[in-house]
Design a protein around this motif. Structure first.
Motif, PDB file in Angstrom:
ATOM      1  N   VAL A   8      83.040   3.550 -14.594  1.00  0.00           N
ATOM      2  CA  VAL A   8      84.214   3.349 -13.758  1.00  0.00           C
ATOM      3  C   VAL A   8      84.189   4.377 -12.636  1.00  0.00           C
ATOM      4  N   HIS A  55      96.028   3.983 -13.915  1.00  0.00           N
ATOM      5  CA  HIS A  55      94.916   4.251 -14.821  1.00  0.00           C
ATOM      6  C   HIS A  55      95.214   5.555 -15.565  1.00  0.00           C
ATOM      7  N   ARG A  82      84.080   6.433 -17.987  1.00  0.00           N
ATOM      8  CA  ARG A  82      83.890   5.182 -18.715  1.00  0.00           C
ATOM      9  C   ARG A  82      85.202   4.743 -19.352  1.00  0.00           C
ATOM     10  N   ILE A  83      85.315   3.467 -19.613  1.00  0.00           N
ATOM     11  CA  ILE A  83      86.528   2.896 -20.201  1.00  0.00           C
ATOM     12  C   ILE A  83      86.460   3.005 -21.715  1.00  0.00           C
ATOM     13  N   ILE A 101      90.511   5.970 -19.065  1.00  0.00           N
ATOM     14  CA  ILE A 101      89.292   6.320 -18.341  1.00  0.00           C
ATOM     15  C   ILE A 101      88.902   7.716 -18.802  1.00  0.00           C
TER      16      ILE A 101
END
Length: 146
Positions: A8, A55, A82-83, A101
């Motif tokens: 991400v 987010h 990264r998610i 995130i």
């Protein structure tokens, strides 16, 4: 493709201060929301519409401490990570989910502290820019191999 990728990249503004949690052994975790905006024009009304996506960013250890020290609400950041989705059971017994995130790299693009202190270096930089739009053409060389 043989492998997978979970990556991400976000550029947005902090929606709140960094919330820190410290653990035994010296580890720490920081959490803060980042807002990203998308603007488009509604074709029917010709009106500009802006939508905001929030987010939940998680930073760990040294990166968390740096974020706590230098970032505040409203600051613009680049976040790379990264998610991850967490699952837990709420007080009502229902399953709850949260998508986060997990940041691995960050760049502070602008901070309120920078904007509040009218930095003289920014003013000097603007004065040093050339005022003419003169473009120099490279000299022609007749010894080209083609």
């Amino acid at each position: 493709m043989a492998g997978t990728l979970n990556k991400v990249m976000l550029i947005g503004h902090l929606g709140d201060e960094v919330k820190m949690h410290y653990f035994e052994g010296g580890n720490s975790i920081g959490r803060f929301p980042v807002a990203t905006n998308e603007t488009y024009t509604n074709r029917q009304t010709n009106e500009k519409v802006t939508t905001t996506e929030w987010h939940n960013v998680v930073v760990r250890n040294k990166l968390a401490e740096i974020c706590e020290k230098y970032l505040s609400k409203g600051d613009k950041v680049y976040v790379e990570g990264r998610i991850k989705t967490r699952q837990w059971e709420g007080q009502d017994g229902n399953k709850r989910y949260s998508t986060e995130i997990h940041a691995t790299d960050m760049t502070f693009l602008s901070t309120k502290k920078d904007l509040q202190s009218n930095s003289p270096s920014a003013a000097i930089h603007k004065q040093e820019e050339p005022t003419t739009n003169k473009v120099e053409e490279p000299p022609l060389d007749d010894d080209l191999p083609f």
